[in-house]
Design an enzyme around this catalytic site. Structure first.
Site, mmCIF file in Angstrom:
data_model
loop_
_atom_site.group_PDB
_atom_site.id
_atom_site.type_symbol
_atom_site.label_atom_id
_atom_site.label_comp_id
_atom_site.label_asym_id
_atom_site.label_seq_id
_atom_site.Cartn_x
_atom_site.Cartn_y
_atom_site.Cartn_z
ATOM 1 N N THR A 16 0.831 -1.208 0.000
ATOM 2 C CA THR A 16 0.000 0.000 0.000
ATOM 3 C C THR A 16 0.864 1.257 0.000
ATOM 4 O O THR A 16 0.576 2.211 -0.732
ATOM 5 C CB THR A 16 -0.943 0.008 1.222
ATOM 6 O OG1 THR A 16 -1.659 -1.222 1.257
ATOM 7 C CG2 THR A 16 -1.936 1.146 1.146
ATOM 8 N N LYS A 37 -7.864 -0.804 -5.178
ATOM 9 C CA LYS A 37 -7.717 -2.052 -4.419
ATOM 10 C C LYS A 37 -8.972 -2.874 -4.715
ATOM 11 O O LYS A 37 -10.012 -2.678 -4.072
ATOM 12 C CB LYS A 37 -7.587 -1.710 -2.928
ATOM 13 C CG LYS A 37 -7.519 -2.899 -2.003
ATOM 14 C CD LYS A 37 -6.124 -3.215 -1.561
ATOM 15 C CE LYS A 37 -6.128 -4.374 -0.553
ATOM 16 N NZ LYS A 37 -4.778 -4.820 -0.228
ATOM 17 N N ASP A 49 -6.838 0.357 3.079
ATOM 18 C CA ASP A 49 -5.882 0.412 1.966
ATOM 19 C C ASP A 49 -6.474 1.199 0.796
ATOM 20 O O ASP A 49 -5.830 2.086 0.235
ATOM 21 C CB ASP A 49 -5.539 -1.002 1.468
ATOM 22 C CG ASP A 49 -4.553 -1.708 2.366
ATOM 23 O OD1 ASP A 49 -4.278 -1.207 3.472
ATOM 24 O OD2 ASP A 49 -4.051 -2.782 1.958
ATOM 25 N N GLU A 111 -3.476 -2.542 -6.417
ATOM 26 C CA GLU A 111 -2.843 -3.290 -5.327
ATOM 27 C C GLU A 111 -3.527 -4.647 -5.192
ATOM 28 O O GLU A 111 -4.758 -4.741 -5.171
ATOM 29 C CB GLU A 111 -2.949 -2.527 -3.988
ATOM 30 C CG GLU A 111 -2.241 -3.307 -2.864
ATOM 31 C CD GLU A 111 -2.388 -2.720 -1.455
ATOM 32 O OE1 GLU A 111 -2.776 -1.545 -1.318
ATOM 33 O OE2 GLU A 111 -2.103 -3.469 -0.498
ATOM 34 N N GLY A 112 -2.714 -5.701 -5.068
ATOM 35 C CA GLY A 112 -3.255 -7.043 -4.844
ATOM 36 C C GLY A 112 -3.748 -7.174 -3.418
ATOM 37 O O GLY A 112 -4.151 -6.195 -2.776
ATOM 38 N N GLY A 114 -2.565 -9.480 0.157
ATOM 39 C CA GLY A 114 -1.633 -10.470 0.708
ATOM 40 C C GLY A 114 -0.491 -10.777 -0.251
ATOM 41 O O GLY A 114 -0.004 -9.895 -0.947
ATOM 42 N N ASN A 171 12.046 -3.765 0.203
ATOM 43 C CA ASN A 171 11.598 -2.676 1.063
ATOM 44 C C ASN A 171 12.107 -2.856 2.490
ATOM 45 O O ASN A 171 11.897 -3.891 3.116
ATOM 46 C CB ASN A 171 10.060 -2.659 1.040
ATOM 47 C CG ASN A 171 9.468 -1.501 1.788
ATOM 48 O OD1 ASN A 171 10.145 -0.491 1.997
ATOM 49 N ND2 ASN A 171 8.219 -1.630 2.181
HETATM 50 N N1 LIG Z 1 9.876 1.600 3.821
HETATM 51 C C1 LIG Z 1 9.202 1.559 4.977
HETATM 52 N N2 LIG Z 1 9.693 2.203 6.056
HETATM 53 C C2 LIG Z 1 9.036 2.169 7.249
HETATM 54 N N3 LIG Z 1 7.905 1.497 7.456
HETATM 55 C C3 LIG Z 1 7.367 0.842 6.415
HETATM 56 C C4 LIG Z 1 7.976 0.833 5.129
HETATM 57 N N4 LIG Z 1 7.198 0.091 4.314
HETATM 58 C C5 LIG Z 1 6.156 -0.343 5.045
HETATM 59 N N5 LIG Z 1 6.250 0.103 6.309
HETATM 60 C C6 LIG Z 1 5.372 -0.215 7.452
HETATM 61 O O1 LIG Z 1 4.746 -1.451 7.202
HETATM 62 C C7 LIG Z 1 3.347 -1.310 7.303
HETATM 63 C C8 LIG Z 1 2.703 -2.198 6.257
HETATM 64 O O2 LIG Z 1 2.870 -1.603 4.992
HETATM 65 P P1 LIG Z 1 1.721 -1.719 3.906
HETATM 66 O O3 LIG Z 1 2.124 -0.872 2.746
HETATM 67 O O4 LIG Z 1 0.397 -1.433 4.528
HETATM 68 O O5 LIG Z 1 1.843 -3.281 3.557
HETATM 69 P P2 LIG Z 1 0.888 -4.225 2.670
HETATM 70 O O6 LIG Z 1 0.048 -3.324 1.830
HETATM 71 O O7 LIG Z 1 1.826 -5.061 1.870
HETATM 72 O O8 LIG Z 1 0.096 -5.043 3.644
HETATM 73 C C9 LIG Z 1 3.061 0.169 7.125
HETATM 74 O O9 LIG Z 1 1.908 0.559 7.804
HETATM 75 C C10 LIG Z 1 4.284 0.805 7.699
HETATM 76 O O10 LIG Z 1 4.109 0.919 9.105
HETATM 77 MG MG LIG Z 2 -2.007 -3.188 1.695
#
Ligand SMILES: Nc1ncnc2c1ncn2[C@@H]1O[C@H](COP(=O)(O)OP(=O)(O)O)[C@@H](O)[C@H]1O
Ligand SMILES: [Mg+2]
Length: 224
Positions: A16, A37, A49, A111-112, A114, A171
């Site tokens: 996200t 999404k 998201d 965005e997918g 999981g 990341n």
């Molecule tokens: N580069 C980054 N630096 C710091 N925190 C990050 C970073 N990338 C993700 N996060 C943390 O991880 C959490 C999950 O990220 P998110 O984008 O919501 O993951 P996904 O969409 O894959 O479930 C975010 O809320 C944030 O707190």
């Molecule tokens: Mg997400």
């Protein structure tokens, strides 16, 4: 339809945040962006998201647009269906809906949900939606010990389903764990396994805005 499909090695790895940053980077180039999404679970009561993505691309209505899958329980869609909750239905219709919603945009960011093989129903995973969307697929992975196997598995699973990966995003999600020495070598190892897939490293940041430079780099790789 031009755009990117943001999938990952799993949940909570930065899809996200990256998708939001990508939307911002794209808009900075003067493009109209739809960030969508299509499937969100754990919607209680709002699709967090989808709202973040909609906000990033300046089109709030995309978050709650009819025809997208939303479910309250924080589970894979097939698990929700098995518990008597809503089923996703035809992936073809869902892909068509995404295309309709992106109709006015120059670029769509999807965005997918999981990781790459999250079960959508008994016979389909999110990779099948990725194949139907036919966008440029990006795999986001957490740069930490274990990421090699997770990423190689994800890329191979996508290839098997005729989805070619255009970029891997490593990341830096976690706070620095001093003993995780893998961080220094993960990108190099993955580059040897996938010499034709560019790898973009994203530093640890405070918010998605901190990722916009890395997202611009990704846009260049995707030739957008
Ligand atoms: N580069 C980054 N630096 C710091 N925190 C990050 C970073 N990338 C993700 N996060 C943390 O991880 C959490 C999950 O990220 P998110 O984008 O919501 O993951 P996904 O969409 O894959 O479930 C975010 O809320 C944030 O707190
Ligand atoms: Mg997400």
């Amino acid at each position: 339809m031009k755009g990117a499909f943001i999938t990952a090695t799993g949940t909570g790895v930065g899809k996200t945040w990256l998708a939001s940053a990508l939307a911002t980077a794209c808009m900075q180039q003067g493009k109209r962006v739809a960030a969508i999404k299509p499937i969100e679970t754990g919607v209680d009561p709002d699709p967090a998201d989808a709202l973040q993505l909609a906000h990033a691309c300046g089109n709030e209505s995309l978050a709650n647009a009819p025809g997208l899958y939303r479910a309250r329980e924080p589970l894979a869609p097939y698990a929700i269906e098995k518990r008597g909750g809503p089923s996703v239905g035809s992936l073809r219709s869902l892909a068509k809906r995404v295309r309709e919603l992106a109709n006015d945009a120059d670029y769509v960011i999807v965005e997918g949900v999981g990781g790459v093989l999250v079960p959508i129903d008994r016979d389909h995973t999110i990779a099948d939606l990725g194949a139907l969307l036919d966008l440029q697929t990006v795999v986001v992975a957490r740069n930490a010990l274990g990421v090699l196997s997770y990423t190689i598995s994800a890329v191979e699973a996508l290839r098997k389903r005729k989805v070619s990966v255009r970029a891997i995003v490593l990341n830096h999600v976690d706070r620095d764990l001093k003993n995780d020495v893998s961080r220094a070598s993960n990108a190099d190892v993955l580059a040897d396994y996938f010499p034709r897939i560019p790898i973009v490293r994203v530093p640890r940041v405070q918010s998605p805005d901190g990722m916009v430079d890395a997202a611009s780099q990704l846009l260049n790789i995707l030739k957008i």
